[in-house]
Design a protein around this motif. Structure first.
Motif, mmCIF file in Angstrom:
data_model
loop_
_atom_site.group_PDB
_atom_site.id
_atom_site.type_symbol
_atom_site.label_atom_id
_atom_site.label_comp_id
_atom_site.label_asym_id
_atom_site.label_seq_id
_atom_site.Cartn_x
_atom_site.Cartn_y
_atom_site.Cartn_z
ATOM 1 N N ILE A 84 0.836 -1.202 0.000
ATOM 2 C CA ILE A 84 0.000 0.000 0.000
ATOM 3 C C ILE A 84 0.874 1.257 0.000
ATOM 4 O O ILE A 84 0.545 2.261 -0.634
ATOM 5 C CB ILE A 84 -0.968 0.009 1.196
ATOM 6 C CG1 ILE A 84 -2.086 -1.022 0.980
ATOM 7 C CG2 ILE A 84 -1.588 1.391 1.398
ATOM 8 C CD1 ILE A 84 -3.109 -1.071 2.089
ATOM 9 N N PHE B 201 1.657 2.788 -3.287
ATOM 10 C CA PHE B 201 0.596 3.496 -4.013
ATOM 11 C C PHE B 201 0.611 5.000 -3.734
ATOM 12 O O PHE B 201 0.032 5.774 -4.493
ATOM 13 C CB PHE B 201 -0.779 2.944 -3.622
ATOM 14 C CG PHE B 201 -0.986 1.492 -3.986
ATOM 15 C CD1 PHE B 201 -0.120 0.829 -4.828
ATOM 16 C CD2 PHE B 201 -2.063 0.794 -3.461
ATOM 17 C CE1 PHE B 201 -0.323 -0.504 -5.159
ATOM 18 C CE2 PHE B 201 -2.274 -0.544 -3.795
ATOM 19 C CZ PHE B 201 -1.399 -1.189 -4.633
ATOM 20 N N LYS B 202 1.209 5.380 -2.599
ATOM 21 C CA LYS B 202 1.307 6.796 -2.228
ATOM 22 C C LYS B 202 -0.065 7.473 -2.170
ATOM 23 O O LYS B 202 -0.262 8.587 -2.654
ATOM 24 C CB LYS B 202 2.233 7.540 -3.198
ATOM 25 C CG LYS B 202 3.639 6.952 -3.248
ATOM 26 C CD LYS B 202 4.582 7.799 -4.049
ATOM 27 C CE LYS B 202 5.960 7.149 -4.176
ATOM 28 N NZ LYS B 202 6.574 6.830 -2.876
ATOM 29 N N LEU B 203 -1.033 6.763 -1.572
ATOM 30 C CA LEU B 203 -2.352 7.355 -1.354
ATOM 31 C C LEU B 203 -2.256 8.443 -0.294
ATOM 32 O O LEU B 203 -1.608 8.261 0.738
ATOM 33 C CB LEU B 203 -3.345 6.282 -0.900
ATOM 34 C CG LEU B 203 -3.943 5.384 -1.986
ATOM 35 C CD1 LEU B 203 -4.686 4.229 -1.350
ATOM 36 C CD2 LEU B 203 -4.880 6.177 -2.873
ATOM 37 N N MET C 169 -7.173 4.737 1.945
ATOM 38 C CA MET C 169 -6.176 3.716 2.223
ATOM 39 C C MET C 169 -6.757 2.620 3.113
ATOM 40 O O MET C 169 -6.523 1.424 2.902
ATOM 41 C CB MET C 169 -4.968 4.355 2.908
ATOM 42 C CG MET C 169 -3.782 3.414 3.096
ATOM 43 S SD MET C 169 -2.425 4.206 4.005
ATOM 44 C CE MET C 169 -2.064 5.584 2.905
ATOM 45 N N SER D 259 -7.883 -2.737 -5.652
ATOM 46 C CA SER D 259 -7.701 -1.411 -6.237
ATOM 47 C C SER D 259 -8.524 -1.240 -7.504
ATOM 48 O O SER D 259 -9.069 -0.165 -7.756
ATOM 49 C CB SER D 259 -6.221 -1.159 -6.539
ATOM 50 O OG SER D 259 -5.738 -2.034 -7.539
ATOM 51 N N GLN E 139 -7.235 4.724 -10.903
ATOM 52 C CA GLN E 139 -5.889 4.640 -10.371
ATOM 53 C C GLN E 139 -5.300 3.241 -10.477
ATOM 54 O O GLN E 139 -4.120 3.037 -10.175
ATOM 55 C CB GLN E 139 -5.882 5.085 -8.903
ATOM 56 C CG GLN E 139 -6.262 6.537 -8.710
ATOM 57 C CD GLN E 139 -6.108 6.986 -7.274
ATOM 58 O OE1 GLN E 139 -5.259 6.509 -6.545
ATOM 59 N NE2 GLN E 139 -6.963 7.905 -6.863
ATOM 60 N N SER F 150 -1.854 2.717 -12.303
ATOM 61 C CA SER F 150 -0.675 3.182 -11.560
ATOM 62 C C SER F 150 -0.404 2.289 -10.357
ATOM 63 O O SER F 150 0.758 2.023 -10.017
ATOM 64 C CB SER F 150 -0.863 4.632 -11.117
ATOM 65 O OG SER F 150 -1.961 4.756 -10.219
ATOM 66 N N PHE F 151 -1.471 1.791 -9.708
ATOM 67 C CA PHE F 151 -1.289 0.872 -8.593
ATOM 68 C C PHE F 151 -0.639 -0.419 -9.074
ATOM 69 O O PHE F 151 0.290 -0.953 -8.455
ATOM 70 C CB PHE F 151 -2.626 0.551 -7.925
ATOM 71 C CG PHE F 151 -3.232 1.701 -7.163
ATOM 72 C CD1 PHE F 151 -2.494 2.828 -6.858
ATOM 73 C CD2 PHE F 151 -4.549 1.643 -6.738
ATOM 74 C CE1 PHE F 151 -3.046 3.886 -6.154
ATOM 75 C CE2 PHE F 151 -5.119 2.690 -6.029
ATOM 76 C CZ PHE F 151 -4.363 3.816 -5.743
ATOM 77 N N ARG F 152 -1.165 -0.939 -10.181
ATOM 78 C CA ARG F 152 -0.636 -2.178 -10.753
ATOM 79 C C ARG F 152 0.838 -2.015 -11.113
ATOM 80 O O ARG F 152 1.667 -2.881 -10.840
ATOM 81 C CB ARG F 152 -1.456 -2.561 -11.984
ATOM 82 C CG ARG F 152 -0.849 -3.680 -12.811
ATOM 83 C CD ARG F 152 -1.685 -3.956 -14.060
ATOM 84 N NE ARG F 152 -1.992 -2.747 -14.800
ATOM 85 C CZ ARG F 152 -1.117 -2.115 -15.611
ATOM 86 N NH1 ARG F 152 0.105 -2.577 -15.733
ATOM 87 N NH2 ARG F 152 -1.481 -1.037 -16.269
ATOM 88 N N ALA G 76 2.979 0.121 -9.865
ATOM 89 C CA ALA G 76 3.792 0.275 -8.660
ATOM 90 C C ALA G 76 4.166 -1.081 -8.076
ATOM 91 O O ALA G 76 5.318 -1.308 -7.664
ATOM 92 C CB ALA G 76 3.048 1.117 -7.626
ATOM 93 N N ILE G 77 3.196 -2.003 -8.034
ATOM 94 C CA ILE G 77 3.476 -3.335 -7.497
ATOM 95 C C ILE G 77 4.374 -4.115 -8.447
ATOM 96 O O ILE G 77 5.306 -4.805 -8.034
ATOM 97 C CB ILE G 77 2.163 -4.095 -7.228
ATOM 98 C CG1 ILE G 77 1.480 -3.535 -5.969
ATOM 99 C CG2 ILE G 77 2.422 -5.585 -7.048
ATOM 100 C CD1 ILE G 77 0.206 -4.241 -5.585
#
Length: 292
Positions: free
Chosen positions: A163, A166-168, A174, A211, A218, A221-223, A225-226
């Motif tokens: 998490i 993701f920089k939420l 979050m 997500s 988003q 971008s989440f995908r 990032a992981i």
């Protein structure tokens, strides 16, 4: 130190948490395989309906014995069960041994969580009554089989780390993302298809699923990032994603979770976010997970 599924190890020298964003050194990734069942055990379950039935019966017993506690305690007890059976072999179905193992796994999980309980919590309606000394002896057998590695590294140990990628900026968002991923992980434990995947892969995949369900705009971008995380095997994550899809993951629980967990302003904020998201075309294909 009190056991926590998110931070299972007692040695905190290997990672540091600062301002709620962990700087995660690969300690958990290096040892997570030690907290998984063996490949032979998994293949036995996949090849035998009887073996699968025996495991399912044991899990049902664990749920029965742990219903007075939390889902996390049940999850830990099932982790003990799979690791124990993978080292000792599967007992015959409908025997007192299977029930005794299940009771002992719950008892150990309760002790790890420092929960007060009476022996009557573990007796239920199954027709078998075990003395405290009998359960204690089985606990020592399980401890030996698991090499006393009772601070299990599970998918929950990796949730906060992923998490953080993701920089939420909105804590309520979050929280709901984490809650949905946790729910997916709890639901997935039953399926033998998920046993082959490392805890970190299950955590990453659960967050990918959550997500997309909650924040479609988003999601890419989440995908990404992981997928850029050096400890995540993208092919394994794709296979895990397919397995969760096969389980019928696409549920409508997200809105219910928001309603139950958050205040009206927070619900409105998430609704606005989702309304804006759904105004666009965001269709997830397996290739999106594969070609990160």
């Amino acid at each position: 130190m009190e056991f926590d599924l998110e931070n299972p190890l007692t040695n905190f020298d290997d990672f540091h948490v600062s301002s709620s964003v962990p700087t995660f050194i690969p300690s958990f990734f290096l040892v997570e395989s030690d907290h998984m069942p063996t490949e032979t055990y998994i293949k036995t379950l996949e090849a035998s309906d009887l073996a699968t039935s025996i495991r399912r019966e044991a899990i049902c017993s664990i749920w029965q014995f742990s219903r007075k506690f939390s889902s996390f305690l049940s999850y830990l007890a099932v982790n003990y069960l799979d690791r124990f059976l993978s080292s000792q072999g599967l007992p015959q179905p409908e025997t007192w041994v299977l029930r005794l193992v299940a009771i002992s796994c719950v008892s150990l999980a309760a002790k790890m969580n420092k929960l007060e309980f009476e022996l009557t919590h573990f007796q239920g309606d199954g027709g078998y009554m075990f003395e405290a000394q009998t359960i204690k002896r089985m606990e020592y057998v399980i401890l030996g089989a698991l090499k006393w590695r009772m601070r299990s590294i599970t998918p929950f140990s990796f949730i906060s780390f992923f998490i953080s990628l993701f920089k939420l900026k909105d804590p309520p968002l979050m929280d709901v993302l984490k809650a949905r991923a946790v729910e997916i992980i709890l639901e997935a434990q039953n399926d033998i298809k998920l046993l082959e995947f490392k805890p970190s892969i299950i955590a990453a995949t659960a967050l990918v699923c959550a997500s997309h369900e909650l924040f479609p705009s988003q999601f890419p971008s989440f995908r990404k990032a992981i997928s850029y995380c050096p400890y995540v095997n993208k092919e394994n994550m794709l296979n895990c994603y397919n397995s969760i899809i096969d389980m019928g993951w696409r549920s409508n629980k997200a809105e219910d979770m928001v309603s139950q967990q958050f205040s009206s302003p927070e619900r409105d904020m998430l609704k606005r976010r989702k309304t804006n998201d759904h105004g666009k075309n965001h269709t997830v294909h397996l290739s999106q997970v594969q070609h990160c």
